[in-house]
Enzyme design. Sequence first.
Site, PDB file in Angstrom:
ATOM      1  N   HIS A  33       0.541  -0.696  -0.168  1.00  0.00           N
ATOM      2  CA  HIS A  33       0.275   0.232  -0.080  1.00  0.00           C
ATOM      3  C   HIS A  33       1.206   1.365   0.116  1.00  0.00           C
ATOM      4  CE1 HIS A  33      -3.676   2.487   0.452  1.00  0.00           C
ATOM      5  NE2 HIS A  33      -3.662   1.771   1.506  1.00  0.00           N
TER       6      HIS A  33
ATOM      7  N   HIS B 176      -2.218  -2.302  -9.733  1.00  0.00           N
ATOM      8  CA  HIS B 176      -3.778  -1.757  -9.189  1.00  0.00           C
ATOM      9  C   HIS B 176      -4.346  -2.595  -8.526  1.00  0.00           C
ATOM     10  CE1 HIS B 176      -6.178   1.226  -6.558  1.00  0.00           C
ATOM     11  NE2 HIS B 176      -4.103   1.869  -6.125  1.00  0.00           N
TER      12      HIS B 176
ATOM     13  N   ASP C 197       2.385   5.674  -6.687  1.00  0.00           N
ATOM     14  CA  ASP C 197       3.866   5.895  -6.226  1.00  0.00           C
ATOM     15  C   ASP C 197       5.151   5.271  -7.298  1.00  0.00           C
ATOM     16  OD1 ASP C 197       3.113   5.555  -3.573  1.00  0.00           O
ATOM     17  OD2 ASP C 197       2.046   3.468  -3.759  1.00  0.00           O
TER      18      ASP C 197
END
Length: 428
Positions: free
Chosen positions: A267, A306, A362
């Site tokens: 995460h 994702h 990210d």
Amino acid sequence: MPDTLTLTDNRTGKKYEVAIKNGAIRAMDLRQVKVDDADFGLMSYDPAFMNTASCQSKITFIDGDKGILRYRGYPIDQLAEKSNYLDVAYLILYGELPTAAQHDEWIEAIKLHTMLHENLKKFMEGFHYDAHPMGMLVSTLAALSTYYEEAKRISDPQVRRMQTLRLVAKIPTIAAYSFRHSIGRPYVYPDNDLSYTGNFLNMMFKMTEPKYKVNPALERALDVLFILHVDHEQNCSANAMRAVGSSHTDPYSAAAAAAAALYGPLHGGANEEVLRMLELIGSKDKVPEFIKRVKAGEGRLMGFGHRIYKNYDPRAKIIKQMADAVFDVTGKNPLLDIALELERIALQDEYFVSRKLYPNVDFYSGLIYQALGIPTDMFPVMFAIPRTSGWIAQWEEMVTDPEQKIARPRQVYLGAGERNYVPVDKRK
Ligand code: ACO
């Protein structure tokens, strides 16, 4: 045609009609499907909530196939281009963009609460010198509950509003202190002349100068990163916030649980892992070999893939575009070339294409944080700062939703049937 689903239970031959509303059936409607009166009734089995909506929400909309993200209806790219973090935090928390008067009032109210109780500073000083800043953040968030006894009164809207202000205002201070502590520098008090992100940079980087001078390009870049990280509907940490908050614990304890969820490498810890991965690869020419290892199952391409996006994460697109503005000030991050090469190769490779694995938020954010002088350990903390407003919005929606109760999933039990206790000397 009626909005219903007809089910036939082939065990009994019975038919059932269940309502379909907003693209979903109610799992509780399955309970009537029974073999006989003693039967508990049918459940749905959904490990990791792959296809189960745990709430109805008006906060964030995502279309993962199309790569769309909207907060309260506003497209993320418009907010990133035209708004600022506190404006967006207000929107996410209260449902509408603030009027000019509400905006000023909100900013003033946040500024009133940026300082931490001096004892909390001492609490943070107690951490080991090399404690991970995210561990400090998680614990300090939980410790906040011991300072604000009234926070337990979660059914009082005024009490909830006060804790909202405190959480949004104090999270950058806690985050910056965790960084200063980890490198042995004295804590810097908030400077309320500065913007939310300007003040955060001040608390992170001020040395002996009487007033910290914020670079506007970097302040803006950080503000955009904060906007992009505000909320992402029922992600792992939002779900933790809701699940823990559903027992009617105070919002600080629930936010500590959410931050703990965010800490994991799948995460919010992923941006930290991306940087470690880029450093490990070391140079552009080693990229094909690394991709080969990922495809052989020897690790993942961090920052890719994702649960919801099966297209380019719209946040990654904005961050990638913004990187140049940051690198103009800081100089180019040498790891950028490796990241670009990874993306180029992965997006042409059958393994990633067939699994719809694209860069997520990210993948590029860590490169910018690093260019801003923020160490890798701090990346999940950087994520937690803006996500705090999202967590509170999710919590507020849960607390005020009459349909919500304590979150308590069912299980499919596959263990032993009843058996008699065996004394220790008789066990084989
Ligand atoms: N690298 C290589 N292969 C991957 C990756 C990856 N990053 N992500 C998924 N896959 C593969 C899996 O091995 C699996 O392949 P298989 O079908 O051959 O077994 C397939 O793609 C589906 O993957 P799942 O793990 O089932 O997908 P899930 O939706 O459960 O996972 C997750 C999503 C956790 C984000 C995953 O893509 C991942 O681990 N990515 C790397 C970590 C990361 O970047 N996390 C940040 C997410 S964004 C956020 O939290 C802000």
